[in-house]
Design a protein around this motif. Structure first.
Motif, PDB file in Angstrom:
ATOM      1  N   ASP A  97      90.529  31.954 -12.694  1.00  0.00           N
ATOM      2  CA  ASP A  97      89.702  32.951 -12.235  1.00  0.00           C
ATOM      3  C   ASP A  97      89.839  33.095 -10.420  1.00  0.00           C
ATOM      4  OD1 ASP A  97      88.578  30.495 -12.006  1.00  0.00           O
ATOM      5  OD2 ASP A  97      86.864  31.083 -11.476  1.00  0.00           O
ATOM      6  N   VAL A  98      90.437  31.826  -9.986  1.00  0.00           N
ATOM      7  CA  VAL A  98      90.739  31.600  -8.695  1.00  0.00           C
ATOM      8  C   VAL A  98      91.811  32.429  -8.452  1.00  0.00           C
ATOM      9  CG1 VAL A  98      91.125  30.172  -6.584  1.00  0.00           C
ATOM     10  CG2 VAL A  98      89.295  29.644  -8.331  1.00  0.00           C
ATOM     11  N   HIS A  99      93.067  32.332  -9.272  1.00  0.00           N
ATOM     12  CA  HIS A  99      94.294  32.809  -9.139  1.00  0.00           C
ATOM     13  C   HIS A  99      93.975  34.509  -9.031  1.00  0.00           C
ATOM     14  CE1 HIS A  99      98.382  34.230 -10.262  1.00  0.00           C
ATOM     15  NE2 HIS A  99      98.624  32.907  -9.786  1.00  0.00           N
ATOM     16  N   LYS A 100      93.400  35.091  -9.941  1.00  0.00           N
ATOM     17  CA  LYS A 100      92.911  36.503 -10.060  1.00  0.00           C
ATOM     18  C   LYS A 100      92.169  36.816  -8.701  1.00  0.00           C
ATOM     19  CE  LYS A 100      92.837  40.384 -11.812  1.00  0.00           C
ATOM     20  NZ  LYS A 100      94.110  41.351 -11.839  1.00  0.00           N
ATOM     21  N   LYS A 101      91.038  35.901  -8.498  1.00  0.00           N
ATOM     22  CA  LYS A 101      90.388  36.541  -7.004  1.00  0.00           C
ATOM     23  C   LYS A 101      91.361  36.465  -5.889  1.00  0.00           C
ATOM     24  CE  LYS A 101      86.826  34.122  -6.210  1.00  0.00           C
ATOM     25  NZ  LYS A 101      85.802  32.668  -6.296  1.00  0.00           N
TER      26      LYS A 101
END
Length: 393
Positions: free
Chosen positions: A228-232
């Motif tokens: 989720d951090v990667h996508k954000k």
């Protein structure tokens, strides 16, 4: 002689542009390089080499016309970006705007734009003297330099005067930037921008010196991030790139992340230095960012079909300051199959400097492996193999 080749002008002729220059030659381009240093390494490789000051617009235009230039490129340096944008506008080269260049080469203007657009960023203001009122801890840095030059954490008012004197040496401006200290791990996002599209190629995890300095001592790809951090992070960089007008360029964007919270530190519409774009990305993804940049500059569609995922890292040597009295053969690490590049500039009798900026570093090695655990184990084994005796000064 140019003959029937397309001609490309490379801004900068140092080791950090050398891989790009070789890529130009591999692409059978007539490769012209300009650099203010008459002894720049690129003079040994380029089809034509011209000594031109970094701010000499008219001199650069003469080179463009003399060699009938078709495109312009650079890598790993911010210094020529404003002038390159001006040259591109005059000759209609594929490049980003002068406004984009100015926003990304002045860290204070960059922060004002971040604030205007509502992006999460490390806040800061300019200070003209060590007596200016600021809150601590604070990061002191030039607004117009790179490579961690003059970037120092200041924890209290008593240290500010000496840190101000140290940092002001690295700027052409009569002021410095006092930037909010953001706790967290450092990362960079390597990307390409063309035809209104953004391509996130790789995310880099950084290893830096202990505080108060922020010099990069290692880079690992791919970065270890929660999905989720990667996508954000990808979404944020795409939004920032669009808002700042990144077009017809590579980009190297730096952030800090802690507990999933992403904070922008700096962005730049050029390929990353430290061999990140030239060596690491190619090793970890199979994508040649320099070749893609040339394709963008020449109005060709970049090709990303060679994607092959691995784990790669570059690690810089960092020994205690002093005089080398004894050292074993560092070059022996080339016998390790996973070592794909290496450099070491010191010998017995040489002085090891304290590393306070990237220009103080004196060697590195690059590893390519099939997983992160192997990479980190190999890194430690290599550092343990190097036996060095140092006489303290």
């Amino acid at each position: 002689m140019k003959k029937n080749k397309k001609s490309i002008l490379v801004f900068g002729g140092s080791n950090f542009q050398l891989s790009l220059i070789k890529e130009c030659l591999n692409k059978n381009l007539y490769t012209v390089v300009i650099d203010p240093n008459p002894k720049a390494i690129a003079r040994l490789y380029a089809d034509a080499f011209e000594v031109v000051d970094g701010q000499d617009f008219e001199g650069t235009c003469k080179v463009v016309e003399k060699h009938k230039t078709d495109a312009i490129v650079t890598a790993a340096t911010d210094k020529p970006l404003v002038m390159m944008a001006q040259v591109a506008k005059k000759y209609k080269f594929n490049f980003f705007s002068e406004e984009t260049a100015k926003l990304c080469t002045d860290k204070f203007l960059m922060k004002k734009k971040f604030a205007e657009l509502g992006f999460p960023f490390a806040k800061g203001n300019v200070i003209k003297t060590a007596n200016d009122e600021i809150n601590f801890p604070i990061v002191i840095k030039p607004t117009d330099n790179s490579g961690s030059r003059g970037v120092v954490l200041c924890k209290n008012k008593n240290d500010l005067e000496n840190i101000f004197k140290e940092s002001i040496q690295y700027t052409q401006k009569p002021y410095l930037l006092a930037e909010e200290f953001i706790d967290g791990k450092e990362y960079s996002v390597e990307s390409l921008h063309f035809n209104g599209k953004s391509k996130i190629v790789q995310i880099t995890e950084k290893i830096v010196t202990p505080l108060p300095y922020f010099v990069e001592l290692g880079h690992i790809q791919p970065a270890l991030l929660e999905k989720d951090v990667h996508k954000k992070l990808e979404t944020l960089i795409e939004d920032v790139s669009k808002a700042f007008g990144f077009e017809n360029c590579g980009a190297h964007n730096e952030v800090k992340i802690k507990d999933g919270k992403i904070t922008l530190i700096e962005i730049s519409p050029r390929l990353g230095g430290d061999f990140i774009s030239s060596t690491l990305v190619k090793a970890s993804t199979g994508i040649n960012m320099e070749k893609a940049l040339l394709q963008i500059a020449l109005d060709e569609e970049p090709n990303f079909s060679n994607k092959k995922l691995s784990v790669a890292g570059i690690f810089f040597f960092c020994f205690e300051p002093g005089i080398i009295s004894k050292i074993n053969d560092v070059k022996q690490i080339l016998n390790i199959p996973e070592v794909i590049d290496y450099s070491f500039d010191l010998k017995v009798g040489d002085k090891i400097p304290k590393i306070v900026s990237s220009i103080d570093r004196y060697g590195y090695f690059v590893l390519k492996t099939d997983n992160r655990e192997n990479l980190l184990n190999l890194k430690e084994n290599i550092f343990n193999q190097i036996k060095i005796n140092i006489d303290k000064i």
